[in-house]
Design a protein around this motif. Structure first.
Motif, PDB file in Angstrom:
ATOM      1  N   GLN A  23      -5.556 -68.856 -55.498  1.00 24.33           N
ATOM      2  CA  GLN A  23      -4.374 -69.366 -54.806  1.00 24.33           C
ATOM      3  C   GLN A  23      -4.697 -69.451 -53.312  1.00 24.33           C
ATOM      4  O   GLN A  23      -5.277 -68.520 -52.746  1.00 24.33           O
ATOM      5  N   ARG A  24      -4.316 -70.580 -52.681  1.00 26.76           N
ATOM      6  CA  ARG A  24      -4.582 -70.806 -51.246  1.00 26.76           C
ATOM      7  C   ARG A  24      -3.264 -70.912 -50.498  1.00 26.76           C
ATOM      8  O   ARG A  24      -2.327 -71.556 -50.955  1.00 26.76           O
ATOM      9  N   PHE A  25      -3.242 -70.303 -49.300  1.00 26.85           N
ATOM     10  CA  PHE A  25      -2.026 -70.196 -48.510  1.00 26.85           C
ATOM     11  C   PHE A  25      -2.280 -70.653 -47.067  1.00 26.85           C
ATOM     12  O   PHE A  25      -2.732 -69.871 -46.239  1.00 26.85           O
ATOM     13  N   PRO A  26      -1.991 -71.914 -46.730  1.00 25.73           N
ATOM     14  CA  PRO A  26      -2.148 -72.359 -45.345  1.00 25.73           C
ATOM     15  C   PRO A  26      -1.068 -71.729 -44.461  1.00 25.73           C
ATOM     16  O   PRO A  26       0.048 -71.444 -44.921  1.00 25.73           O
ATOM     17  N   ALA A  27      -1.403 -71.528 -43.196  1.00 26.12           N
ATOM     18  CA  ALA A  27      -0.459 -70.932 -42.244  1.00 26.12           C
ATOM     19  C   ALA A  27       0.850 -71.710 -42.220  1.00 26.12           C
ATOM     20  O   ALA A  27       0.849 -72.937 -42.128  1.00 26.12           O
ATOM     21  N   ASP A  28       1.958 -70.984 -42.297  1.00 20.24           N
ATOM     22  CA  ASP A  28       3.279 -71.608 -42.270  1.00 20.24           C
ATOM     23  C   ASP A  28       3.786 -71.736 -40.826  1.00 20.24           C
ATOM     24  O   ASP A  28       3.137 -71.271 -39.878  1.00 20.24           O
ATOM     25  N   ALA A  29       4.935 -72.379 -40.666  1.00 20.31           N
ATOM     26  CA  ALA A  29       5.495 -72.640 -39.332  1.00 20.31           C
ATOM     27  C   ALA A  29       5.770 -71.341 -38.580  1.00 20.31           C
ATOM     28  O   ALA A  29       5.517 -71.250 -37.367  1.00 20.31           O
ATOM     29  N   TYR A  30       6.282 -70.321 -39.274  1.00 22.92           N
ATOM     30  CA  TYR A  30       6.536 -69.030 -38.621  1.00 22.92           C
ATOM     31  C   TYR A  30       5.240 -68.465 -38.042  1.00 22.92           C
ATOM     32  O   TYR A  30       5.197 -68.005 -36.903  1.00 22.92           O
ATOM     33  N   SER A  31       4.174 -68.492 -38.844  1.00 20.61           N
ATOM     34  CA  SER A  31       2.886 -67.940 -38.415  1.00 20.61           C
ATOM     35  C   SER A  31       2.333 -68.702 -37.222  1.00 20.61           C
ATOM     36  O   SER A  31       1.859 -68.093 -36.250  1.00 20.61           O
ATOM     37  N   ILE A  32       2.387 -70.023 -37.285  1.00 22.20           N
ATOM     38  CA  ILE A  32       1.874 -70.844 -36.189  1.00 22.20           C
ATOM     39  C   ILE A  32       2.620 -70.540 -34.898  1.00 22.20           C
ATOM     40  O   ILE A  32       2.008 -70.361 -33.835  1.00 22.20           O
ATOM     41  N   ALA A  33       3.938 -70.430 -34.963  1.00 20.01           N
ATOM     42  CA  ALA A  33       4.732 -70.105 -33.764  1.00 20.01           C
ATOM     43  C   ALA A  33       4.382 -68.718 -33.244  1.00 20.01           C
ATOM     44  O   ALA A  33       4.226 -68.519 -32.034  1.00 20.01           O
ATOM     45  N   MET A  34       4.222 -67.751 -34.130  1.00 23.83           N
ATOM     46  CA  MET A  34       3.887 -66.388 -33.711  1.00 23.83           C
ATOM     47  C   MET A  34       2.488 -66.332 -33.107  1.00 23.83           C
ATOM     48  O   MET A  34       2.276 -65.713 -32.066  1.00 23.83           O
ATOM     49  N   PHE A  35       1.511 -66.989 -33.762  1.00 19.56           N
ATOM     50  CA  PHE A  35       0.156 -67.003 -33.224  1.00 19.56           C
ATOM     51  C   PHE A  35       0.138 -67.655 -31.838  1.00 19.56           C
ATOM     52  O   PHE A  35      -0.525 -67.158 -30.924  1.00 19.56           O
ATOM     53  N   THR A  36       0.849 -68.738 -31.672  1.00 14.94           N
ATOM     54  CA  THR A  36       0.891 -69.428 -30.375  1.00 14.94           C
ATOM     55  C   THR A  36       1.539 -68.532 -29.330  1.00 14.94           C
ATOM     56  O   THR A  36       1.017 -68.377 -28.218  1.00 14.94           O
ATOM     57  N   ARG A  37       2.665 -67.911 -29.667  1.00  9.97           N
ATOM     58  CA  ARG A  37       3.400 -67.046 -28.740  1.00  9.97           C
ATOM     59  C   ARG A  37       2.568 -65.842 -28.302  1.00  9.97           C
ATOM     60  O   ARG A  37       2.658 -65.393 -27.168  1.00  9.97           O
ATOM     61  N   THR A  38       1.712 -65.323 -29.190  1.00  9.68           N
ATOM     62  CA  THR A  38       0.944 -64.113 -28.879  1.00  9.68           C
ATOM     63  C   THR A  38      -0.485 -64.411 -28.416  1.00  9.68           C
ATOM     64  O   THR A  38      -1.317 -63.503 -28.365  1.00  9.68           O
ATOM     65  N   GLY A  39      -0.772 -65.686 -28.094  1.00 12.53           N
ATOM     66  CA  GLY A  39      -2.092 -66.024 -27.573  1.00 12.53           C
ATOM     67  C   GLY A  39      -3.181 -66.092 -28.629  1.00 12.53           C
ATOM     68  O   GLY A  39      -4.363 -65.939 -28.321  1.00 12.53           O
ATOM     69  N   ARG A  40      -2.811 -66.333 -29.867  1.00 13.14           N
ATOM     70  CA  ARG A  40      -3.769 -66.407 -30.967  1.00 13.14           C
ATOM     71  C   ARG A  40      -3.751 -67.782 -31.636  1.00 13.14           C
ATOM     72  O   ARG A  40      -3.890 -67.891 -32.857  1.00 13.14           O
ATOM     73  N   ALA A  41      -3.588 -68.829 -30.855  1.00 16.77           N
ATOM     74  CA  ALA A  41      -3.454 -70.185 -31.405  1.00 16.77           C
ATOM     75  C   ALA A  41      -4.665 -70.606 -32.239  1.00 16.77           C
ATOM     76  O   ALA A  41      -4.545 -71.490 -33.095  1.00 16.77           O
ATOM     77  N   VAL A  42      -5.797 -69.971 -32.051  1.00 15.99           N
ATOM     78  CA  VAL A  42      -6.972 -70.270 -32.871  1.00 15.99           C
ATOM     79  C   VAL A  42      -6.660 -70.034 -34.354  1.00 15.99           C
ATOM     80  O   VAL A  42      -7.261 -70.653 -35.233  1.00 15.99           O
ATOM     81  N   SER A  43      -5.688 -69.176 -34.630  1.00 14.02           N
ATOM     82  CA  SER A  43      -5.324 -68.844 -36.013  1.00 14.02           C
ATOM     83  C   SER A  43      -4.339 -69.831 -36.629  1.00 14.02           C
ATOM     84  O   SER A  43      -3.995 -69.697 -37.805  1.00 14.02           O
TER      85      SER A  43
END
Length: 183
Positions: free
Chosen positions: A127-147
């Motif tokens: 099973q594969r799980f691409p990053a969801d909108a919540y994760s993308i927003a959190m990664f961007t907010r915390t300086g981890r946009a590479v994720s």
């Protein structure tokens, strides 16, 4: 007696309604069968420098809590017990993977509840799980946009459970030996 015979005949003649199991359902059922067991793992793919601490630590996963629609799997790295993978069944034969990160006092880490939903049914063993909108927003907010392009995968065969993180320029995979449950 005739009533009993008629009832049996009616039941035998009635069409059976069999609900087909989706690949995600099969995956979830296989994972549920591991409930209560702990397994040791090793890093089988990763960056020699970035993943050095993980390679040296004792890695264990425990399929700890299994409900009809949610499985919680604490992932321990050495003495660090801060990580739990949460696999949830979704409508439409799909699954969700979230990473629940906690501090020692039980409070939630700033970087927690990230993950994603499967785009389709997947396969009974992957099973594969691409990053969801919540994760993308959190990664961007915390300086981890590479994720933001992260795709997590869970693999499950009778012998091995694998956890994988992949994105451009990054591949990390841990394999757990299901043949030998840990104490």
């Amino acid at each position: 007696m005739r009533l009993l015979f008629a009832l049996i005949l009616a039941l035998c003649a009635a069409p059976l309604t069999v609900q087909a199991q989706t690949p995600a359902d099969a995956f979830f059922a296989s994972l549920s069968r591991l409930c209560g067991q702990t397994f040791s793992g090793v890093v089988v793919e990763g960056d020699p420098t970035a993943d050095a601490a993980m390679r040296q630590a004792r890695l264990t996963m425990t399929v700890a809590t299994c409900a009809a629609d949610e499985i919680r799997i604490p992932f321990q790295v050495g003495e660090d017990r801060s990580r739990t993978w949460v696999v949830t069944r979704l409508p439409g034969g799909r699954l969700r993977l979230k990473h629940d990160h906690r501090h020692a006092d039980g409070s939630e880490d700033e970087v927690s509840q990230y993950g994603g939903d499967t785009n389709g049914p997947g396969a009974p063993d992957l099973q594969r799980f691409p990053a969801d909108a919540y994760s993308i927003a959190m990664f961007t907010r915390t300086g981890r946009a590479v994720s933001n392009t992260n795709v997590w995968s869970l693999g499950l065969t009778p012998e091995v459970f694998t956890y994988e993180l992949a994105r451009p320029g990054r591949l990390f995979r841990v394999a757990f030996d299901l043949a030998r449950p840990a104490p």
